[in-house]
Design an enzyme around this catalytic site. Sequence first.
Site, PDB file in Angstrom:
ATOM      1  N   GLY A  34       0.828  -1.204   0.000  1.00  0.00           N
ATOM      2  CA  GLY A  34       0.000   0.000   0.000  1.00  0.00           C
ATOM      3  C   GLY A  34       0.854   1.242   0.000  1.00  0.00           C
ATOM      4  CG  ASN A  82      -3.816  -6.912   4.606  1.00  0.00           C
ATOM      5  OD1 ASN A  82      -4.275  -6.388   3.604  1.00  0.00           O
ATOM      6  ND2 ASN A  82      -3.044  -7.980   4.566  1.00  0.00           N
ATOM      7  N   GLY A  83      -7.225  -6.292   4.454  1.00  0.00           N
ATOM      8  CA  GLY A  83      -8.294  -7.130   3.937  1.00  0.00           C
ATOM      9  C   GLY A  83      -9.505  -6.300   3.573  1.00  0.00           C
ATOM     10  CE1 TYR A 126       2.643  -7.199  -9.311  1.00  0.00           C
ATOM     11  CE2 TYR A 126       0.586  -6.806  -8.151  1.00  0.00           C
ATOM     12  CZ  TYR A 126       1.707  -6.320  -8.795  1.00  0.00           C
ATOM     13  OH  TYR A 126       1.892  -4.977  -8.915  1.00  0.00           O
TER      14      TYR A 126
END
Length: 529
Positions: free
Chosen positions: A50, A124-125, A269
Amino acid sequence: MPGGDGLLNHDLLPNEKGPQDACGVFGVWAPGEEVAKLSYFGLYALQHRGQESAGIATSDGSKILIYKDMGLVSQVFNEASLSTLLGHIAVGHTRYSTTGSSSWQNAQPTLGRTSSGTVALGHNGNLTNTAELLQLVRERYPQVDGELARGNTTDTAVITALLTGDVDHTLEATALEVLPRLRGAYCLVFMDETTLYAARDPQGVRPLVLGRLERGWVVASETAALDIVGASFVREVEPGELITIDENGLRTQRFAKADPKGCVFEYVYLARPDTTIAGRGVHEARVEMGRRLAAEHSVEADLVIPTPESGTPAAIGYAQASGIPFGQGLVKNSYVGRTFIAPSQTIRQRGIRLKLNPLKNVIKGKRLIVVDDSIVRGNTQRALVSMLREAGAAEVHVRISSPPITWPCFYGIDFASRAELVATGLEIDEVRQSIGADSLGYLSEDGMIEATEQPRERLCTACFTGIYPIALPESQHLGKNLLERPAASNGCDPGPDSDLESVLAPAVRREEALARLGQVPFGDPGRPE
């Protein structure tokens, strides 16, 4: 992995956004250590997750201090700001927005009140039942305050509000009651004045690991963040587990039965190549994807080159398996950084050359195999193929180390909409024609899964298959701007209310607001756009 500019690898064209992960989280409990600096370097290692905002909260046992702002970790913090963040507990966060706009109000960690103090939380999520949880906030705390009242429009603010609790329950007890109500993907690192907590959703969609310092504990999104602060890896935070760390040590509790569905795209990725997930090194997995890709889609060629840097491990594997030499045909400018200066028309037409430039003497007259991790819209690959042909490549064969991406993610990756995904509704040869390649080959789903060395049933492959392991609500309760209030078409009057404004509605509108929100039905998502 991030280049020297801290940007993700698909950010090669102006205004061309690739797949973005939700966030990186970091937490530390370590008396006698400079926890703010540990958090800074931990976030630095997680910058690839991020790049919109960053923040750190610390506690000295009696009060919580927080510093956050928009920008990269190195832009937000300096020695002066870190020196003000005193204490022995810290929570850090680096954000990419998947619910709520990219704004200072939505930067994390979030702050909220509890029955006996304050909570600072990083997430996170992405939750899938945010609308349902907003209704619960209203029912429990009619006088909404805190982050939601101050304009925060994220699902993280909703979680923070639900942790308010009451005088009869500790934050730990409140968390154990709230966590089972959350649906979707969430790795949480949060703290009050005296205690650090970490929790992971029952499916364990996003990675979260526990590490040991000589004088404390660390929790982070990836093992690479443990390495940079000198913490030894202990284990992963288990799906459905709440970890509590305070002066009495570490204790763990289950709030839900584990049903692992780890994100396969982390291997493809998102995660750094020097990270380990579920015991499998990400770099090794990507190299194996390249090997399997060569077996599935061989072609006569002179040179295998990667799209820097995310395509490099798979290109190495492809070269090893095919016997075709590996080479660096493209040079990435690692010092471009973020630019807010609009490129001139001439530069815009050159597009990708701002970040990549071909080594003409290496590729001229060669039959090239260009390896990349994924194709999203196809614009980057189209520009890349064109550039290589201009530089004299005889043939350009594109190989992708994952299957076609045809479905959006609702668990913490911000892909393009389904209509924008180039593989949606197109045959592989049609995609090949679209990007201008001589041939195009995708790794099969089986090949990708086998490369991770994880059982198929323990992985989420929704972006490739459209099979969502966590039930989704109706489409109107999904999307990045769920809690944003859209502008009216005339640009003057306020637009239609958001779900957030319904929760914040005056008492006279409460019945109407709750009726409009209603009970969110779960089940087959109908594969919404």
